[in-house]
Design an enzyme around this catalytic site. Structure first.
Site, PDB file in Angstrom:
ATOM      1  N   GLU A 393      -3.835  -1.015   5.592  1.00 57.75           N
ATOM      2  CA  GLU A 393      -2.935  -0.648   4.492  1.00 57.75           C
ATOM      3  C   GLU A 393      -3.146   0.810   4.122  1.00 57.75           C
ATOM      4  O   GLU A 393      -4.250   1.327   4.263  1.00 57.75           O
ATOM      5  CB  GLU A 393      -3.242  -1.500   3.250  1.00 57.75           C
ATOM      6  N   ASP A 394      -2.103   1.465   3.636  1.00 60.05           N
ATOM      7  CA  ASP A 394      -2.290   2.813   3.120  1.00 60.05           C
ATOM      8  C   ASP A 394      -2.908   2.754   1.724  1.00 60.05           C
ATOM      9  O   ASP A 394      -3.800   3.517   1.393  1.00 60.05           O
ATOM     10  CB  ASP A 394      -0.955   3.584   3.096  1.00 60.05           C
ATOM     11  N   ASP A 397      -3.014  -1.702  -4.466  1.00 60.51           N
ATOM     12  CA  ASP A 397      -2.754  -1.373  -5.856  1.00 60.51           C
ATOM     13  C   ASP A 397      -3.029  -2.628  -6.692  1.00 60.51           C
ATOM     14  O   ASP A 397      -4.175  -2.946  -6.966  1.00 60.51           O
ATOM     15  CB  ASP A 397      -1.273  -0.959  -5.864  1.00 60.51           C
ATOM     16  N   PHE A 446       0.753   8.564  -9.790  1.00 61.16           N
ATOM     17  CA  PHE A 446       1.708   8.521  -8.683  1.00 61.16           C
ATOM     18  C   PHE A 446       1.184   9.432  -7.577  1.00 61.16           C
ATOM     19  O   PHE A 446       0.927  10.617  -7.807  1.00 61.16           O
ATOM     20  CB  PHE A 446       3.079   9.038  -9.118  1.00 61.16           C
ATOM     21  N   ARG A 459       6.795  11.679   2.326  1.00 57.98           N
ATOM     22  CA  ARG A 459       5.926  10.907   3.230  1.00 57.98           C
ATOM     23  C   ARG A 459       5.321  11.818   4.292  1.00 57.98           C
ATOM     24  O   ARG A 459       4.263  11.548   4.830  1.00 57.98           O
ATOM     25  CB  ARG A 459       6.714   9.799   3.930  1.00 57.98           C
TER      26      ARG A 459
HETATM   27  C1  PRP Z   1       2.580   0.106  -0.846  1.00 59.14           C
HETATM   28  C2  PRP Z   1       1.482  -0.146   0.159  1.00 59.14           C
HETATM   29  C3  PRP Z   1       1.178  -1.601   0.018  1.00 59.14           C
HETATM   30  C4  PRP Z   1       1.615  -1.941  -1.392  1.00 59.14           C
HETATM   31  C5  PRP Z   1       0.413  -2.199  -2.230  1.00 59.14           C
HETATM   32  O1  PRP Z   1       3.807  -0.170  -0.264  1.00 59.14           O
HETATM   33  O2  PRP Z   1       1.871   0.188   1.467  1.00 59.14           O
HETATM   34  O3  PRP Z   1       1.842  -2.409   0.963  1.00 59.14           O
HETATM   35  O4  PRP Z   1       2.319  -0.810  -1.911  1.00 59.14           O
HETATM   36  O5  PRP Z   1       0.793  -2.509  -3.532  1.00 59.14           O
HETATM   37  P1  PRP Z   1       0.223  -3.767  -4.334  1.00 59.14           P
HETATM   38  O6  PRP Z   1      -1.248  -3.806  -4.111  1.00 59.14           O
HETATM   39  O7  PRP Z   1       0.576  -3.448  -5.778  1.00 59.14           O
HETATM   40  O8  PRP Z   1       0.919  -4.989  -3.877  1.00 59.14           O
HETATM   41  P2  PRP Z   1       5.199   0.176  -0.969  1.00 59.14           P
HETATM   42  O9  PRP Z   1       5.695  -1.031  -1.693  1.00 59.14           O
HETATM   43  O10 PRP Z   1       5.079   1.431  -1.783  1.00 59.14           O
HETATM   44  O11 PRP Z   1       6.176   0.400   0.268  1.00 59.14           O
HETATM   45  P3  PRP Z   1       6.094   1.478   1.454  1.00 59.14           P
HETATM   46  O12 PRP Z   1       4.844   1.162   2.222  1.00 59.14           O
HETATM   47  O13 PRP Z   1       7.334   1.236   2.251  1.00 59.14           O
HETATM   48  O14 PRP Z   1       6.066   2.863   0.841  1.00 59.14           O
END
Ligand code: PRP
Length: 484
Positions: A393-394, A397, A446, A459
């Site tokens: 994962e990146d 959260d 953010f 990105r």
């Molecule tokens: C980000 C990230 C995770 C998620 C984590 O994706 O890549 O998958 O948020 O959030 P959480 O712990 O609150 O569930 P995002 O929804 O921003 O989509 P993206 O990867 O397409 O930018």
């Protein structure tokens, strides 16, 4: 008719009237439990419901039991109440000596001597138990048991009606959708109304991620002032995560008072996990999904750089080294959740010194409306059974995405399943997921760059930076964008 039978008739009459009135599901449950205790002439009564994993029972409504007893902790479903959970009536004649009782000392202090438990069912499936507590040794008669079973059946009807509208709505809307990530709709006691729209929105978000919640589940006594008690009722309880959530999104002036209460709650009930969602935290959480006042905040562009490109590369290579050591002799499959992860994944795999496969998956985003559950929009193509899977994962959260994705991957029976994330925004965590490899812990801001976007921009930045907000101007609330 005997006096007791008359009492049971009267209780059932009163219950029927309450069920037919305009009170909330929680109020109906409280009424049923109270009426049952009174009619049986027992010290107290409690309705305990199984959590979604069917492992633990939590008190959903009770009467005549002290706060101390109620907060004794969860009952492990497998250790006790096996008969009631298998659908039979269960009597415990002497709590002090019966091995099925998990909290014997507390029960003794509470002056509980005998117990009667009956199953609570919805359409034949046991969802919890109804239990009566007696102060004296007591054998319950067949008539008493039968009355108690009737009350438990009525509770099943109340629970089913409570979730009926929601289920119906979800099924209607899901008809044309691909299957949901998690199939069973959890048992939820829906309130007739929320105190504030932000609470309703939060409930919708939890529904989307299929996280079971109970609104205003219980009140904690904070202080006794003479005969009056100062109480505190958190807004939500999330049984599967064992966490209470209190939202301070109403008037800012009330925040200090709420903070004080939450502090006091933590002192008095150290075993209780409570998360305070302040207005700003909550707005940020919603903005991630493109909703709420911060979703349209105009930005002045990229602000302070948090991690420069060389710093990121250094950390990613360290992570890859750790991963390579741990997977020595294996051939792991790296699975990334699109889209933010693509930069990190590309670098991480190139630093690995063990052979590895790479695949990606994607899930749907919270759209703000009720009724839709999260679903897999693109699944992993590689057969994962028996493989060593490393989920990449990146950013983690709230942890809601990760816990869903992990459940989804576990169902494919991998030989092992670990998690590697570049960023950990731990401060915002709701679902307590275990992370095996973490690049950096980050603040609740953010973030953009290195795959993370703000309204689909930034990105491509080689570094990770904070977004600078223009505090005075706000854009429309419907902007489609999710800051990282
Ligand atoms: C980000 C990230 C995770 C998620 C984590 O994706 O890549 O998958 O948020 O959030 P959480 O712990 O609150 O569930 P995002 O929804 O921003 O989509 P993206 O990867 O397409 O930018």
């Amino acid at each position: 008719m005997g006096k007791q039978a008359l009492g049971f008739n009267k209780a059932l009459d009163d219950i029927a009237e309450a069920l037919n009135s305009d009170i909330t599901t929680s109020e109906k449950l409280r009424f049923l439990v109270k009426a049952a205790a009174r009619a049986l002439g027992v010290k107290g009564c409690s309705l305990m419901l199984l959590d979604v994993q069917r492992k633990r029972l939590f008190h959903a409504a009770s009467q005549g039991l002290s706060e101390r007893y109620l907060r004794k902790g969860f009952l492990e479903a497998e250790k006790s109440l096996t008969e009631a959970l298998e659908g039979r009536v269960e009597t415990i004649f002497d709590v002090a000596t019966d091995p099925r009782i998990q909290f014997q000392e507390l029960a003794r202090q509470e002056r509980i001597v005998s117990m009667l438990s009956v199953p609570v069912k919805i359409k034949g499936e046991v969802v919890g138990i109804l239990r009566a507590y007696s102060r004296t040794q007591r054998e319950f008669t067949v008539v008493e048991e039968q009355f108690f079973i009737s009350v438990a059946n009525l509770i099943g009807v109340v629970l089913e009606l409570g979730r009926f509208n929601e289920t119906e709505k979800q099924l209607m809307e899901a008809k044309d959708e691909p299957p949901s990530l998690l199939t069973p709709l959890s048992l939820q006691v829906k309130p007739a109304s929320f105190a504030h729209p932000s609470e309703e929105e939060f409930a919708r978000l939890l529904d989307f991620y299929q996280i079971e919640w109970i609104y205003e589940p219980r009140s904690f006594v904070l202080e006794w002032e003479g005969k009056a008690a100062e109480m505190f009722t958190p807004d939500f309880y999330l049984p599967a995560l064992d966490i209470y959530v209190e939202m301070t999104t109403l008037k800012p002036g009330l925040t200090t008072e709420k903070n004080r209460k939450v502090r006091r709650l933590r002192e008095l009930y150290p075993e209780v996990n409570i998360k305070l969602l302040a207005r700003r935290d909550y707005d940020r959480l919603l903005a991630k999904y493109g909703h709420g006042p911060l979703a349209g905040v105009k930005t002045r562009g990229v602000g302070r750089v948090l991690f420069s490109a060389p710093k990121i590369q250094k950390r990613v290579s360290q992570l890859a080294k750790e991963v390579s050591q741990d997977y020595e002799g294996h051939h792991p499959v790296l699975v990334g959740v699109l889209r933010g992860v693509f930069c990190f994944m590309a670098d991480l795999m190139r630093y690995l010194t063990v052979p590895a496969d790479v695949d990606f998956m994607a899930i749907s985003y919270y759209g703000g409306e009720g009724g839709k559950a999260v679903r897999v929009t693109m699944d992993v193509g590689i057969e994962l059974e028996g493989c060593h899977v490393l989920l990449v994962e990146d950013i983690v959260d709230t942890g809601m995405t990760l816990s869903l994705v992990l459940n989804h991957l576990k169902a494919r029976n991998p030989a092992s399943l670990r998690v590697c994330t570049l960023l950990d925004k731990r401060i915002r965590r709701l679902a307590d997921v275990h992370l095996d490899y973490v690049g950096f812990e980050v603040p609740d801001e953010f973030l953009v760059g290195y795959g993370l976007d703000y309204q689909e921009e930034y990105r491509n930045l080689p570094f990770i930076a904070l977004m600078e907000e223009e505090k005075t101007q706000r854009r429309s609330r419907d902007t489609k964008k999710r800051p990282g």
